[in-house]
Design an enzyme around this catalytic site. Structure first.
Site, mmCIF file in Angstrom:
data_model
loop_
_atom_site.group_PDB
_atom_site.id
_atom_site.type_symbol
_atom_site.label_atom_id
_atom_site.label_comp_id
_atom_site.label_asym_id
_atom_site.label_seq_id
_atom_site.Cartn_x
_atom_site.Cartn_y
_atom_site.Cartn_z
ATOM 1 C CG ASP A 57 49.688 33.292 11.491
ATOM 2 O OD1 ASP A 57 49.060 32.428 10.851
ATOM 3 O OD2 ASP A 57 49.332 33.661 12.623
HETATM 4 C C1 NOJ Z 1 46.239 31.958 11.524
HETATM 5 C C2 NOJ Z 1 46.585 31.697 12.947
HETATM 6 O O1 NOJ Z 1 47.090 32.875 13.575
HETATM 7 C C3 NOJ Z 1 47.603 30.598 13.128
HETATM 8 O O2 NOJ Z 1 47.801 30.347 14.490
HETATM 9 C C4 NOJ Z 1 47.159 29.372 12.385
HETATM 10 O O3 NOJ Z 1 48.060 28.319 12.593
HETATM 11 C C5 NOJ Z 1 47.054 29.721 10.915
HETATM 12 N N1 NOJ Z 1 46.059 30.752 10.733
HETATM 13 C C6 NOJ Z 1 46.711 28.513 10.046
HETATM 14 O O4 NOJ Z 1 45.409 28.145 10.236
#
Ligand code: NOJ
Length: 751
Positions: A291
């Site tokens: 993430d």
């Molecule tokens: C953080 C989020 O937790 C995740 O779900 C997302 O895909 C990413 N950022 C990218 O934007």
């Protein structure tokens, strides 16, 4: 064989078209297979494939000159970037791809990732709302619609579906999931993956999907986003992991790990989850992306001392691609050279990533998703809006309907009140980066398209703040301007449709709430309007279950309408006027108060479940144990009669059950018939109810249908602590009914 041919041809095309940088030899670009390509790659280039950046600059503008942007730009040109996220539109995507293909030594195309969560330009309902339809075909279609739009805008990889199970309405990200149940969550995970990826991933309108967040993110303590998750193996294997397993079995191309620690280990560094379980035990061939910055966050977690350790721990644990930590691109080479990370782990990760690129058809045509024509025709099209509307109508859940409040008669006057009734932005919901603000159909517009008898009064504003993903929404606590006019309209109306709830940006990432009542002064406004006219239909818009105890106790009608996306107003209006009969059922339990949270239907019995005396049993002394609305609950304008269910064979390893359901009311309608089990004696003990089947049927007024369910060892067991499925002989209760509370119980002995 096919793959070899394609790659070989690509090599030839590249040589003969001369589209590589003229200072490099073409031979590097000729490869007959992924292995062959990998044999040509330097360690630096391999690690480059494991690097994912957010778009740092619009390539249609001037090149960046300083800071991170300059570094990222250099990495891109140097072949040290495997994928990019948040590139908007075909023109930009094409420019990025041209740089990767034409200006790097090996010309490996980029993946273009994006949070395509519920539609892209056209917005479908938020995923939690969609899940309340229990309509797997519609959810698949909705994901296919999103893929069609995103792929027409340069995207080939979505960071969806989010398959995190959650039992905590405070957690802002419940809006992105499918609720609290692992059985339903697994089926929805499969439907969504199949919708995004289609039958042929290399087709131009399908995109790679991501099962996220692996794992435990939805079990954040106290519902605060990014918080610690601490769960035992029984809960992990039986509640959290099943939707991930279903996604893996549906060939989801990628997984995303998560921000949280699970039992003390940051998910990005969790070798047990990523390497041992997902890649080895489940034999998963896709890749795992971290993430955003979750690698670097290991330092704040107190798990890694510096970025060298971050790179080492992530790669060794099986995290294949680093999103925005700069960990791999800047620190992994040293870890490999020092022997801290084996080269075979790098090769494994790179192979997985390149194979997804190949499956998408990017080696065959790197510009497959850069079609300027499709960007004009396949985005915000009539077809996409029709798909979004169909999904929105089935996502609405009728929670209460007395005194013949609904449906409304379009020939009679109705008072429509509330700022959210005339809002074209908030109902789009969170996670809508690819769409345009202020593009939703308002409820006012929807109702006015079906009736000329709508009197509207906005009343006070509920919120202020920017319509931006990263901005804070301010809740209006005290400015009551407009309230008197709203009260005056209500006073003289026969019926009032009052629209209240949360702003679309009050749920989603980083948007947990400690209170889950109607925000600001809305409860006070509700009471003031109720004082002059109690005939209120409360239309609730929210991204989570809210505490609606007062409304349930006092109002004749309550409708849960979530955030339904672009077609919000049309969908709700159809339901209010009875053009569509509501058929949604809750996929998260609605509590009576936030203090009951976490609350869920599939809990373990305690040793003291019932009142043997006044004090010494498992309960609150100041409120009921029962939820306000249970899991699976939702009403209709018609009534359904459930006949007596019969088990056709009560012994053996399989049991079948049948029952007749009759539509005894006056509307043709849909009903979701639900099947639950309880394993009466098991070690470890099993929950008091577990959903194991359902059918969404359509019945004309007066019509009956016989529904058959079959249970066997594939759904009568559970996962042990090793993650292996096992069944135990013994007695079961099998329960059928319209929701998780109102069930008839049958008995069955599994041999
Ligand atoms: C953080 C989020 O937790 C995740 O779900 C997302 O895909 C990413 N950022 C990218 O934007």
């Amino acid at each position: 064989m096919k793959r070899n041919l394609i790659l070989f041809c690509l090599g030839l095309v590249l040589i003969f078209s001369g589209c590589f940088n003229d200072s490099r030899t073409g031979e590097d670009r000729v490869f007959s297979s992924i292995d062959d390509l990998m044999a040509k790659m330097t360690l630096e280039e391999k690690i480059g494939q494991m690097n994912l950046y957010s778009s740092f600059w619009s390539l249609t503008g001037p090149a960046p000159i300083g800071g991170d942007a300059k570094m990222k730009y250099d990495h891109l040109k140097n072949g040290q970037l495997g994928a990019v996220l948040n590139v908007h539109g075909v023109e930009d995507a094409r420019k990025w791809q041209e740089m990767a293909v034409n200006e790097t030594r090996l010309g490996i195309p980029l993946l273009f990732g994006y949070d395509v969560i519920h539609g892209h330009k056209t917005l479908a309902p938020i995923p939690l709302a969609e899940s309340c339809s229990w309509n797997l075909d519609l959810m698949k279609k909705s994901a296919a619609m999103a893929a069609r739009e995103a792929s027409a805008m340069g995207i080939n990889w979505t960071f969806a579906p989010m398959v995190d199970i959650s039992r905590d309405a405070r957690w802002g990200r419940v809006m992105e999931g499918a609720g609290e149940d692992p059985f339903l969550g697994s089926l929805i995970a499969k439907a969504r993956v199949e919708g995004f990826q289609g039958d042929d991933l290399s087709a131009p309108h399908t995109i790679a999907a991501t099962a996220k967040h692996f794992a435990g993110y939805g079990f954040a303590e106290s519902g605060k986003d990014y918080n610690t998750a601490d769960v035992g193996l029984n809960t992990l294997h039986n509640m959290i992991l099943p939707p991930f397993k279903a996604a893996a079995e549906s060939d989801v191309k990628t997984f995303m790990n998560s921000f949280n620690t699970l039992n003390g280990i940051p998910a990005t560094a969790d070798e047990f989850l990523q390497r041992d379980l997902l890649k080895e035990k489940w034999n998963y061939p896709g890749f795992i992306v971290s993430d955003w910055g979750s690698g670097a966050e290991m330092i704040a977690h107190g798990y890694a001392k510096d970025m060298d350790e971050v790179a080492e721990l992530s790669a060794n644990a099986g995290s294949d691609m680093d999103m925005e930590s700069y960990a791999f691109v800047n620190h992994l080479q040293k870890a490999v050279e020092d022997g801290a990370v084996p080269m075979e782990y790098i090769d494994d990760a790179v192979k997985r990533i390149l194979e997804v690129k190949e499956d998408l058809g990017l080696f065959e045509d790197p510009y497959k998703y850069c079609n300027e024509e499709r960007e004009k025709t396949d985005v915000f099209s009539a077809q996409n809006r029709a798909d979004a509307l169909a999904m929105a109508k089935e996502s609405i859940v009728l929670l209460k309907n007395e005194k013949n409040m609904l449906p409304l008669d379009p020939d009679k006057k109705v008072a429509l009140i509330g700022a959210l009734a005339d809002d074209d932005n908030s109902p789009l919901g969170n996670w809508r980066l690819g769409s345009d603000n202020f593009t939703g159909v308002t409820l006012k517009e929807g109702m006015e398209s079906l009736s000329t008898k709508v009197d509207f009064e906005k009343g006070p504003d509920y919120f202020s703040g920017d319509a931006m993903f990263h901005m804070h929404i301010n809740v209006n606590e005290d400015n009551k301007k407009g309230l008197d006019e709203a009260i005056a309209l209500a006073r003289n109306a026969e019926k009032v449709v009052l629209v209240m709830g949360e702003h679309g940006f009050q749920s989603g990432e980083g948007r947990s709430r400690g209170n889950i009542g109607l925000p600001g002064f809305q409860q006070e406004m509700l009471s003031a309007i109720y004082a002059v006219n109690p005939n209120i239909v409360l239309v609730v818009m929210s991204g989570r279950p809210l505490d609606l105890s007062w409304a349930d106790a006092n109002l004749p009608a309550v409708l849960a309408c979530w955030q339904l996306g672009t077609e919000t107003g049309n969908a709700i209006a159809e339901v209010l006027y009875g053009k569509t009969v509501p058929s949604g059922k809750l996929t998260m339990t609605f509590p009576r108060s936030v203090s009951q949270v976490p609350i869920y239907y599939n809990y373990l019995n305690t040793g003291r479940p019932g009142p043997k005396n006044e004090v010494f049993w498992s309960h609150y002394s100041d409120m009921s144990n029962e939820p306000l609305y249970p899991f699976g609950f939702g009403l209709s304008y018609t009534s359904f009669e459930y006949g007596k269910a019969k088990i056709t064979n009560a012994k053996g390893k399989t049991t079948s059950l049948s029952l007749e359901v009759t539509n005894t009311g006056e509307f043709d309608a849909k009903e979701i018939v639900q099947l639950y089990i309880r394993d009466l004696v098991a070690r470890p003990a099993r929950p008091i109810k577990e959903l194991k089947g359902f059918e969404k049927i359509e019945l004309k007024a007066g019509e009956s249908k016989t529904i058959n369910f079959t249970l066997d060892e594939s759904n009568l067991g559970s996962f042990n602590d090793n993650g292996d499925w096992k069944t135990e002989a013994g007695d079961f209760h099998i329960m059928v009914g319209p929701n998780s509370r109102d069930l008839q119980i049958l008995e069955f002995e599994l041999e």
